[in-house]
Design a protein around this motif. Structure first.
Motif, PDB file in Angstrom:
ATOM      1  N   UNK A 254      21.822 -24.707  57.983  1.00 54.05           N
ATOM      2  CA  UNK A 254      21.926 -23.583  58.915  1.00 54.05           C
ATOM      3  C   UNK A 254      23.289 -23.565  59.599  1.00 54.05           C
ATOM      4  N   UNK A 255      23.836 -24.733  59.883  1.00 51.45           N
ATOM      5  CA  UNK A 255      25.169 -24.790  60.475  1.00 51.45           C
ATOM      6  C   UNK A 255      26.218 -24.258  59.507  1.00 51.45           C
ATOM      7  N   UNK A 256      26.033 -24.492  58.218  1.00 47.93           N
ATOM      8  CA  UNK A 256      26.954 -23.951  57.232  1.00 47.93           C
ATOM      9  C   UNK A 256      26.815 -22.436  57.124  1.00 47.93           C
ATOM     10  N   UNK A 257      25.614 -21.927  57.327  1.00 44.29           N
ATOM     11  CA  UNK A 257      25.410 -20.478  57.303  1.00 44.29           C
ATOM     12  C   UNK A 257      26.065 -19.812  58.515  1.00 44.29           C
ATOM     13  N   UNK A 258      26.170 -20.537  59.620  1.00 48.52           N
ATOM     14  CA  UNK A 258      26.810 -19.987  60.818  1.00 48.52           C
ATOM     15  C   UNK A 258      28.276 -19.666  60.532  1.00 48.52           C
ATOM     16  N   UNK A 259      28.914 -20.460  59.689  1.00 45.69           N
ATOM     17  CA  UNK A 259      30.309 -20.191  59.321  1.00 45.69           C
ATOM     18  C   UNK A 259      30.449 -18.808  58.699  1.00 45.69           C
ATOM     19  N   UNK A 260      29.528 -18.470  57.809  1.00 41.55           N
ATOM     20  CA  UNK A 260      29.559 -17.157  57.166  1.00 41.55           C
ATOM     21  C   UNK A 260      29.304 -16.051  58.183  1.00 41.55           C
ATOM     22  N   UNK A 261      28.369 -16.295  59.078  1.00 36.83           N
ATOM     23  CA  UNK A 261      28.052 -15.300  60.099  1.00 36.83           C
ATOM     24  C   UNK A 261      29.253 -15.053  61.011  1.00 36.83           C
ATOM     25  N   UNK A 262      29.969 -16.107  61.353  1.00 43.14           N
ATOM     26  CA  UNK A 262      31.145 -15.950  62.217  1.00 43.14           C
ATOM     27  C   UNK A 262      32.200 -15.101  61.524  1.00 43.14           C
TER      28      UNK A 262
ATOM     29  N   UNK B  37      31.647 -12.815  59.287  1.00 37.26           N
ATOM     30  CA  UNK B  37      31.151 -11.432  59.277  1.00 37.26           C
ATOM     31  C   UNK B  37      31.429 -10.755  60.609  1.00 37.26           C
ATOM     32  N   UNK B  38      31.177 -11.456  61.708  1.00 34.65           N
ATOM     33  CA  UNK B  38      31.439 -10.906  63.041  1.00 34.65           C
ATOM     34  C   UNK B  38      32.936 -10.713  63.237  1.00 34.65           C
ATOM     35  N   UNK B  39      33.720 -11.651  62.747  1.00 36.72           N
ATOM     36  CA  UNK B  39      35.175 -11.564  62.861  1.00 36.72           C
ATOM     37  C   UNK B  39      35.705 -10.326  62.142  1.00 36.72           C
ATOM     38  N   UNK B  40      35.145 -10.015  60.991  1.00 38.65           N
ATOM     39  CA  UNK B  40      35.596  -8.843  60.232  1.00 38.65           C
ATOM     40  C   UNK B  40      35.126  -7.526  60.846  1.00 38.65           C
TER      41      UNK B  40
ATOM     42  N   UNK C 279      40.926 -10.170  71.711  1.00 39.50           N
ATOM     43  CA  UNK C 279      40.569 -11.427  72.371  1.00 39.50           C
ATOM     44  C   UNK C 279      39.377 -12.103  71.671  1.00 39.50           C
ATOM     45  N   UNK C 280      38.377 -11.321  71.310  1.00 40.89           N
ATOM     46  CA  UNK C 280      37.209 -11.869  70.615  1.00 40.89           C
ATOM     47  C   UNK C 280      37.611 -12.380  69.233  1.00 40.89           C
TER      48      UNK C 280
ATOM     49  N   UNK D 176      38.401 -16.839  65.558  1.00 41.92           N
ATOM     50  CA  UNK D 176      39.260 -17.572  64.617  1.00 41.92           C
ATOM     51  C   UNK D 176      39.344 -19.050  64.997  1.00 41.92           C
ATOM     52  N   UNK D 177      39.540 -19.318  66.286  1.00 43.67           N
ATOM     53  CA  UNK D 177      39.599 -20.710  66.738  1.00 43.67           C
ATOM     54  C   UNK D 177      38.275 -21.441  66.478  1.00 43.67           C
ATOM     55  N   UNK D 178      37.188 -20.756  66.790  1.00 42.16           N
ATOM     56  CA  UNK D 178      35.880 -21.359  66.573  1.00 42.16           C
ATOM     57  C   UNK D 178      35.628 -21.589  65.081  1.00 42.16           C
TER      58      UNK D 178
END
Length: 110
Positions: free
Chosen positions: A21-29, A31-34, A40-41, A46-48
Motif C-alpha cells: 500500500x505504501x508503494x501504491x501511495x507513490x503512484x497516487x502522489x 497522479x495528484x501532482x499531475x 506551492x502544492x 515533488x519533495x514528498x
C-alpha cells in the motif's frame, strides 16, 4: 507450534500488505501532482515524492526484516529440523525393535 506459525504468518502478511500500500501511495502522489495547478502544492508533492522514492519501506523487528523471504526461511528451517528429527525417531524405533540375541545371551532349555 501451529499457533505461533499462524501468528507469524499473519504478522508477515500485514507487513507485506502495508508495504504494498505504501508503494501504491507513490503512484497516487504522482497522479495528484499531475492534476494540481497550485505551484506551492506541486513543490511540496515533488519533495514528498522524492522522499518516498529514496526510502525503502521495510518493517523490521530487532534488526530482522519482516517480509515474505524471512517467513519462507523460518518455515524452511523448521521443516528441515522436523524432518531430521523424524528420521532419527524412525531410526531409533527400528533399532529398538531389533531383538537379536547377542553371544552372551543365555537360553534356558527345558
Amino acid at each position: 507450534m501451529i499457533y505461533y506459525i499462524l501468528k507469524l504468518a499473519l504478522i508477515v502478511w500485514a507487513c507485506e500488505t502495508c508495504k504494498n500500500q505504501a508503494q501504491e501511495i507513490r503512484t497516487t502522489i504522482h497522479d495528484v501532482l499531475n492534476s494540481t495547478k497550485d505551484k506551492h502544492i506541486k513543490d511540496e508533492l515533488r519533495l514528498f515524492s522524492l522522499q518516498l522514492l529514496h526510502y525503502k519501506n521495510i518493517f523490521s523487528a530487532k534488526a530482522l526484516n519482516v517480509d515474505a523471504r524471512f517467513f519462507a526461511t523460518i518455515v524452511g528451517t523448521i521443516t528441515t529440523y522436523m524432518l531430521i528429527t523424524l528420521q532419527f525417531l524412525i531410526l531409533s524405533i527400528s533399532h529398538s525393535c531389533d531383538t537379536k540375541p547377542n553371544k552372551y545371551h543365555m537360553h534356558i532349555i527345558s
